[in-house]
Design a protein around this motif. Structure first.
Motif, PDB file in Angstrom:
ATOM      1  N   ILE A  51       0.707  -0.592  -0.067  1.00 39.89           N
ATOM      2  CA  ILE A  51       0.028  -0.194  -0.140  1.00 39.89           C
ATOM      3  C   ILE A  51       0.919   1.394  -0.095  1.00 39.89           C
ATOM      4  CG2 ILE A  51      -1.932   1.691   1.479  1.00 39.89           C
ATOM      5  CD1 ILE A  51      -2.943  -1.622   2.004  1.00 39.89           C
ATOM      6  N   ILE A  52       2.138   1.004   0.787  1.00 38.20           N
ATOM      7  CA  ILE A  52       2.923   2.700   0.610  1.00 38.20           C
ATOM      8  C   ILE A  52       3.790   2.473  -0.615  1.00 38.20           C
ATOM      9  CG2 ILE A  52       4.784   3.239   2.267  1.00 38.20           C
ATOM     10  CD1 ILE A  52       4.177   1.929   4.667  1.00 38.20           C
ATOM     11  N   LEU A  53       4.283   1.343  -0.777  1.00 37.56           N
ATOM     12  CA  LEU A  53       4.576   1.364  -2.504  1.00 37.56           C
ATOM     13  C   LEU A  53       3.724   2.092  -2.936  1.00 37.56           C
ATOM     14  CD1 LEU A  53       7.245  -1.739  -2.162  1.00 37.56           C
ATOM     15  CD2 LEU A  53       7.530   0.589  -1.926  1.00 37.56           C
ATOM     16  N   LEU A  54       2.912   1.369  -3.447  1.00 40.14           N
ATOM     17  CA  LEU A  54       1.113   1.972  -3.915  1.00 40.14           C
ATOM     18  C   LEU A  54       1.343   3.942  -4.455  1.00 40.14           C
ATOM     19  CD1 LEU A  54      -0.859   1.357  -6.395  1.00 40.14           C
ATOM     20  CD2 LEU A  54      -2.007   0.948  -4.804  1.00 40.14           C
ATOM     21  N   ILE A  55       0.796   3.625  -3.070  1.00 37.80           N
ATOM     22  CA  ILE A  55       0.559   5.308  -2.892  1.00 37.80           C
ATOM     23  C   ILE A  55       2.498   6.029  -3.505  1.00 37.80           C
ATOM     24  CG2 ILE A  55       0.424   7.272  -1.305  1.00 37.80           C
ATOM     25  CD1 ILE A  55      -1.069   5.359   0.298  1.00 37.80           C
ATOM     26  N   THR A  56       3.616   5.450  -3.396  1.00 39.66           N
ATOM     27  CA  THR A  56       4.248   6.568  -3.626  1.00 39.66           C
ATOM     28  C   THR A  56       4.932   6.353  -5.082  1.00 39.66           C
ATOM     29  OG1 THR A  56       5.311   5.565  -1.514  1.00 39.66           O
ATOM     30  CG2 THR A  56       7.036   6.405  -2.853  1.00 39.66           C
TER      31      THR A  56
END
Length: 269
Positions: free
Chosen positions: A232-237
């Motif tokens: 999720i963090i990587l997708l947002i980034t």
């Protein structure tokens, strides 16, 4: 033109900042007990974050010090890194799409089956060589010993919401019918043939169910939870980085257009 270059520099500085959550995600994974034993995802994430930081820094320097080739390098290299990050996000999602626990009667915690997980994840724990290393690492943690300090009575333990690793590695499978003495000591199984793991259970505090398929499944379930959070963090980034990159391309194109128009005017006059 100078203003355009400054805008490009600011955009590249934002790209540098966006590398921080990627690197931070990798470091967080490396500090989790299960991931530190498996060592699959954290280093690719950290390396990718560092590369994004270096490339964004190159673009930042190229913008403020008027070095066109560095800006071109930034545009090409950052595009490659964004594609790699997108592939990583998709890969994590695909390998964690399967695998979930199932309930047993009169138990609050879940039981885990190795065959429920993706083939790629299963391969990471199937070979005896890989699992022996992971098992030795897990057995040095306090993940099971902590249960003995938290739960004294059987019913309290049965009502506990255990982590997947605690459920799979620290106790025998429920269907074996072992009698509770304490969270890591069980006796008198009723149905040892219900599962191969029933005969693999050991009251040796260094063994427990670390040789069980349920332990492998519990480890993968834990990885799935943590990898999904990381994804999720990587997708947002990734989304933010893509927007910043497109803004940088737009600013760079406008800057080059203005420069060509200015040279044309100078040549005309």
């Amino acid at each position: 033109m100078a203003l355009r270059k400054n805008v490009i520099g600011v955009i590249n500085f934002v790209a540098m900042l966006l590398s921080i959550p990627i690197i931070g995600t990798g470091i967080w994974l490396a500090n989790e007990q299960d991931n530190s034993c498996v060592k699959i995802l954290q280093w690719p994430v950290i390396i990718l974050g560092v590369l994004i930081l270096v490339v964004a820094l190159a673009g930042f320097v190229g913008a403020f010090w008027r070095i066109p080739w560095l800006l071109v390098f930034y545009l090409v290299a950052m595009l490659v890194l964004i594609i790699l990050l997108a592939c990583l996000v998709i890969f994590i999602y695909m390998v964690t799409i399967r695998g979930s626990g199932h309930l047993e009667p009169n138990r609050a915690y879940l039981e885990y089956n190795l065959d429920d997980f993706s083939g790629w994840l299963r391969q990471r724990v199937r070979s005896s060589y890989k699992w022996d290393r992971i098992k030795a690492c897990l057995s040095t943690t306090s993940v099971c010993a902590e249960l003995n300090q938290s739960y004294r009575m059987a019913q309290d333990f049965f009502n506990a919401h255990l982590t997947p690793i605690q459920s799979g590695c620290c106790k025998p499978p429920t269907e074996c019918g072992y009698t509770f003495v304490n969270p890591t000591y069980w006796i008198s199984p009723i149905n040892t043939g219900a599962d191969m793991d029933c005969s693999r259970w050991s009251n040796d505090q260094n063994q427990l169910c670390y040789n069980c398929d349920s332990c492998k499944a519990g480890l993968l379930a834990n990885l799935k939870i943590e990898w999904r959070r990381a994804d999720i963090i990587l997708l947002i980034t990734l989304v933010a980085l893509k927007l910043v990159y497109l803004m940088g391309c737009y600013a760079f194109r406008n800057a080059k257009t203005e420069e060509i128009f200015r040279r044309y005017q100078q040549g005309y006059t």
